[in-house]
Design a protein around this motif. Sequence first.
Motif, short mmCIF file in Angstrom:
data_model
loop_
_atom_site.label_atom_id
_atom_site.label_comp_id
_atom_site.label_asym_id
_atom_site.label_seq_id
_atom_site.Cartn_x
_atom_site.Cartn_y
_atom_site.Cartn_z
N ILE A 256 67.21 20.93 41.57
CA ILE A 256 66.68 19.99 42.57
C ILE A 256 67.18 20.47 43.92
O ILE A 256 68.39 20.58 44.14
CB ILE A 256 67.14 18.54 42.33
N LEU A 257 66.25 20.77 44.78
CA LEU A 257 66.59 21.18 46.15
C LEU A 257 66.50 19.92 47.01
O LEU A 257 65.53 19.17 46.92
CB LEU A 257 65.58 22.22 46.62
N TYR A 258 67.51 19.66 47.78
CA TYR A 258 67.48 18.46 48.61
C TYR A 258 68.16 18.72 49.95
O TYR A 258 68.79 19.76 50.14
CB TYR A 258 68.13 17.28 47.88
N THR A 259 67.99 17.77 50.83
CA THR A 259 68.64 17.87 52.14
C THR A 259 69.81 16.91 52.16
O THR A 259 69.70 15.78 51.66
CB THR A 259 67.66 17.52 53.27
N MET A 260 70.92 17.36 52.69
CA MET A 260 72.08 16.47 52.77
C MET A 260 72.48 16.33 54.24
O MET A 260 72.45 17.29 55.01
CB MET A 260 73.25 17.00 51.96
N THR A 261 72.83 15.11 54.57
CA THR A 261 73.17 14.81 55.96
C THR A 261 74.30 13.79 55.96
O THR A 261 74.72 13.31 54.90
CB THR A 261 71.92 14.27 56.70
N ASP A 262 74.78 13.47 57.14
CA ASP A 262 75.91 12.52 57.20
C ASP A 262 75.46 11.08 56.95
O ASP A 262 76.25 10.26 56.51
CB ASP A 262 76.60 12.61 58.56
N TYR A 263 74.23 10.79 57.28
CA TYR A 263 73.72 9.44 57.05
C TYR A 263 72.19 9.47 57.13
O TYR A 263 71.60 10.42 57.64
CB TYR A 263 74.27 8.45 58.09
N GLY A 264 71.57 8.43 56.61
CA GLY A 264 70.12 8.27 56.72
C GLY A 264 69.34 9.17 55.78
O GLY A 264 69.90 9.90 54.96
N ASN A 265 68.02 9.10 55.92
CA ASN A 265 67.17 9.92 55.05
C ASN A 265 66.05 10.63 55.79
O ASN A 265 65.27 11.35 55.21
CB ASN A 265 66.56 9.05 53.94
N PHE A 266 65.95 10.40 57.08
CA PHE A 266 64.91 11.07 57.86
C PHE A 266 65.61 12.12 58.71
O PHE A 266 66.07 11.86 59.82
CB PHE A 266 64.18 10.05 58.73
N THR A 267 65.70 13.31 58.16
CA THR A 267 66.69 14.27 58.66
C THR A 267 66.18 15.27 59.67
O THR A 267 66.95 16.09 60.15
CB THR A 267 67.28 15.05 57.48
N ILE A 268 64.91 15.20 60.00
CA ILE A 268 64.39 16.25 60.85
C ILE A 268 64.99 16.21 62.26
O ILE A 268 64.88 17.15 63.03
CB ILE A 268 62.84 16.22 60.88
N HIS A 269 65.63 15.10 62.58
CA HIS A 269 66.31 15.02 63.88
C HIS A 269 67.84 15.07 63.73
O HIS A 269 68.56 14.84 64.70
CB HIS A 269 65.91 13.75 64.62
N HIS A 270 68.30 15.35 62.51
CA HIS A 270 69.76 15.39 62.28
C HIS A 270 70.25 16.83 62.33
O HIS A 270 69.95 17.62 61.43
CB HIS A 270 70.10 14.79 60.91
N LYS A 271 71.00 17.11 63.35
CA LYS A 271 71.46 18.50 63.50
C LYS A 271 72.30 18.95 62.31
O LYS A 271 72.33 20.13 61.96
CB LYS A 271 72.25 18.62 64.81
N ASP A 272 72.99 18.01 61.70
CA ASP A 272 73.89 18.38 60.61
C ASP A 272 73.15 18.58 59.28
O ASP A 272 73.75 18.99 58.29
CB ASP A 272 74.96 17.29 60.41
N ALA A 273 71.85 18.29 59.24
CA ALA A 273 71.12 18.35 57.97
C ALA A 273 71.08 19.77 57.42
O ALA A 273 70.73 20.71 58.14
CB ALA A 273 69.70 17.84 58.17
N ASP A 274 71.45 19.91 56.15
CA ASP A 274 71.45 21.21 55.50
C ASP A 274 70.82 21.10 54.13
O ASP A 274 70.76 20.02 53.54
CB ASP A 274 72.89 21.72 55.33
N LEU A 275 70.41 22.24 53.60
CA LEU A 275 69.82 22.27 52.26
C LEU A 275 70.90 22.46 51.21
O LEU A 275 71.82 23.27 51.39
CB LEU A 275 68.80 23.40 52.16
N TYR A 276 70.73 21.72 50.13
CA TYR A 276 71.66 21.82 49.01
C TYR A 276 70.87 21.99 47.72
O TYR A 276 69.71 21.56 47.64
CB TYR A 276 72.51 20.54 48.88
N MET A 277 71.50 22.60 46.76
CA MET A 277 70.87 22.78 45.46
C MET A 277 71.68 22.02 44.43
O MET A 277 72.92 22.07 44.43
CB MET A 277 70.85 24.27 45.11
#
Lengths: 514, 584
Positions: free
Chosen positions: A353-374
């Motif tokens: 499962i490929l997903y995006t992980m961020t510090d908070y929230g779920n709409f990450t396209i504006h989250h600079k910290d958002a990264d891809l995780y496997m």
Amino acid sequence: MKNLIYLFAVLLLFSGCSNRNINKYSSINEEIEVFPDYKNIIIPVNIAPLNFLIKSEADEFMVQYVFNDEKYIPEIDKNKVVMPIKKWRKLMNRAVNDSIYVNIYKKGTSGWQKFNSFYWYVSEDSIDSYFSYRLIDPGYERWNKMGIYMQNIENFEQSTIFDNTLSGGGCMNCHEYNNRNPEEFMLHIRGNPGGTLVKTKETIKWLNTKTDFTMSAGVYPSWHPSGKYIAMSVNRIVQYFHNDPKMSIEVTDHASDLIVLDIDKNEITTSPKVSTKDNETMPVWDPKGEYIYFIKTAQWNDTMEITDIRFDLFRIKYDAESNTWGDVETVLEVSKIGKSITLPKFSPSGRYILYTMTDYGNFTIHHKDADLYMFDLKTKVYYPLSEANSDHVDSYHTWSSSSKWFLFSSKRLDGICSRPYISHVDENGKASKAFVIPQKDPEFYLKTTQSFNRPELMTGPVRIPAYKIRQLIYSEPELVSMDPSVELDALSGATKFSEEYRNKDAEPYMRSGN
Amino acid sequence: MKKLGEKLLVVYPYIFAFLYFIILMFIETSSLYAFQNKSFLTTREYFSPFLEYSGGLFDYLGLFFSEMLKFNFPGALLYALITLASILLYKNLLIRTGVNKNLLLISAYPFIFIFSLTFNHFHPLSMNLKMLFTLSVLYIILGFSSKRTAYQILSTIFFVILWYLCGLEFFIIAFVYLLIHTTINKVLLKNTAAFIISAIIILLLNTYVYYTPLVQTLSRVNEYGSQLPRVLFFAYVMFMLVPITAIIKLNISINEILQILIIIVIGYLIGLRSFSRVNHTISKFLDAGNKNEYSKILHMRKQTEINTRIISAYTNLALINKRNLLDQMFIYNQGAGKDGLFPSREFDNFNAYSNMKLCFNLGLSNQTVRWAMEATTYFGFNAEILKHLILAHLVNDEIKVAEKYNLMLENTIFNNKQKKNIGKILADYKNGTLDRLIIEKKRLKPKEDFFTGNRNDQEIFSWASKANNNPKAFECYIAACLLENDFEDVKKVILNFRALGYKRLPIHVQEALCLFYAEGQEPPDLHGFQIDQNIMQDCAWFFHTISRYSENLQLAHDELVQRTGNTYWFYLYYISPVTRARNE
């Protein structure tokens, strides 16, 4: 005349597998910068030419693509390096499972100098030949000028699937394909006309998925592998604007539930287990169509800080044929380490499962910290895809049919505009260095101010003409009904909560930027 | 001559149509399906950007006509005059060449087709309506080509009235009119059948071509503004070459040409009056705001009776820049309330532009970008918007995006001063030297993150209440409080005036504080400031006058407006939308 023909033939010969050489040069042991960064990457055999700019200054540049003893010379205009497609295709086919070395020389006062070479490893794993995307300026403001477009990854060709000049300037997004098949897709269009277009192998439907029992029309979708059902979330979406430029826009749900649309019956169903007071959203089927995976967080209340909203990954067994639900199971809990999961996507192989992980929230396209995780379902281990990630937003992603590639949107080039990147996944689930999808003009990404939003890989082009879509969406949408077997008590969660909002004018979710 | 005329009429438009598609679609790949600008000004500043690109002049003329033809009686009259001019041309052409009328109609198809395509902004329905309308008009022109002058004049008047009454739906009426007309004048019956068949053929053709992949592909992104008026006028002028050529060949008299020119000039002048007066006035404010001519804005505001929230916003923007907001804002009608300070979001309006400028003034770089992008939906990426985007992104240290917008600015032909200034600021930034403007905006920029919603910008003002390094923002906050009848909040932040170095409290703030005395409430701590005795006296007089009229505000109005019409109290009792809403 004969002489001319000979001359022409000789020229042709030289223009092909060229043997133009620089006999005398010195190596300067210096890394050369190119734009986009195509250095030392793994590329699919069917990719279009990697045209680039040399970010250095010199009187003249010379570039050679070297494979074994063969040298291929691209066209160079000042610092712009462009390879004709035919020549490139020949090179690709010859270099499968091998490396091409790119030699760049510059001519200065001291003669020709050679930079350190970089390589392209040509993987035999081809990538799906098309991808579609929404094109819109960063932010949400210019939403009245947007469209869903597609590009042939093999030859740069771009074309329109549908754009909102044909639909009165309304919003559109969440274009989703069943297993990357362009014959089966869906598309939300908001405004007037508004609804959900669902194209199956047999039919094309224009649906209004909003019922009296749900808080909104269907939002984030996922096709069941059978092509008969689409799991969707229903959401009460709000957006805020940050003062902090690192974030700019925040999109969050004040409520959300899951529903499943039965395409044949025009009917949606749900379960009390996924329509709780908590927020369940972003459903995705596993490749066998047995489970719906989704993310969930606690119920929103006005005292909450947006930065405290964190989602974990859950799943629920659902037999679509018999409409029976299992129990919700926790798959991955990251909120306890102060993280939030979003956009889970299954590899077609079913292993990852490929997903995006961020510090908070779920709409990450504006989250600079958002990264891809496997998340490796075999080993139950999750890890960041460090080679593919960047310091900027790395977010929406889509797998290739072979599970060997994934395409995702990243803002690493300028921090504002999202661009489509590709990364290879090896047998151990490790991602390679990502590179942006090449364009015919290497300056393309420097010039265009628009974002490639929600890129989706496809096995071929969408063939339904835009006029048919237009004709359809200007007709009255078919109303979907709520499964009568669902007890109204089942809707006592977020759905009932939504009653409070029924008269509030919530922002259509598609205007929530990119 | 007849043969020549027929050749000209039939061959030329079709060749033109063919070339039109080949050249325009392959060279100008973004020629269709763009949105059209909506405002038109007669100023030099408005005009100059149209000279910046090939065909811009057609755009300019096209905008004029498309704006003018939309509504209003003068627009209709102008259209009628142009129609009349066309009739004169065609009448001469027909009489002298003896060309068959049906042939003329056939020759018009390419033009009609292109015309309708160019006017298609949204969907084929709109396109087909306009196409049918045009076809009707052309047909009427043919009908008008009767030699009976009286009949021509009567038809023209009828035409004008119908246009005025029916607007764009006129074509339906025109069609009915045609049927009546042809019943009376049996000569044209044959042509009516031709008209109906032609309409059906063109509808089908039009619809088919509209959906072809080529045309669909052209709906790809268009970053360079509207091409539609250009296309329209390119098509129109090219098409008009046919009769013009005929004129040259036929030696039409100078008198006739002069007559036509006079009609067009008169039409143009009348057309100028046909713009929406409100929009035109707003455009003037916008134009002055664009050039930072704030004195001119205040002057214009005194000259005009038109008062919209956008005009209020520009007035207040001017006052903010002149640092007179809290001393003079109630001299001007603030009937828009807080919306006249920071207009809430609304599509297809001018407010985004003023909000962009206001936010940039206050040091809110994210908000500047947001409103600048909103403004592009109306104005496109013009130089002023690009400048704000570049500067705001630099304040945010987003140099790569700033460079992209700078590239767009660089690609314009004019705006050399802007280019030079911005180019220098960018170069300095890259060299590590920040321009004074960027330093200032960075200093003003709020250090803490905060959210604003879509429709509620309270957060901006509550941030500004604490902004002790940002007097303009603080003044905006106070102004917002006053406009919202919230003078309690004003009382709480008097100390901030001291921190910001004010020597005296602004006049309207003093007026607000007087209310505590006038209403017998606990007087606020003025932190060493004083309320001017004249203001105190005026305040006392204001309330005394109201009580003299037994609290009847309607009766007291005329007397109060004379002496205290420019005060906060008057706004509070008579103008404030909050008060009005409460009273209703």
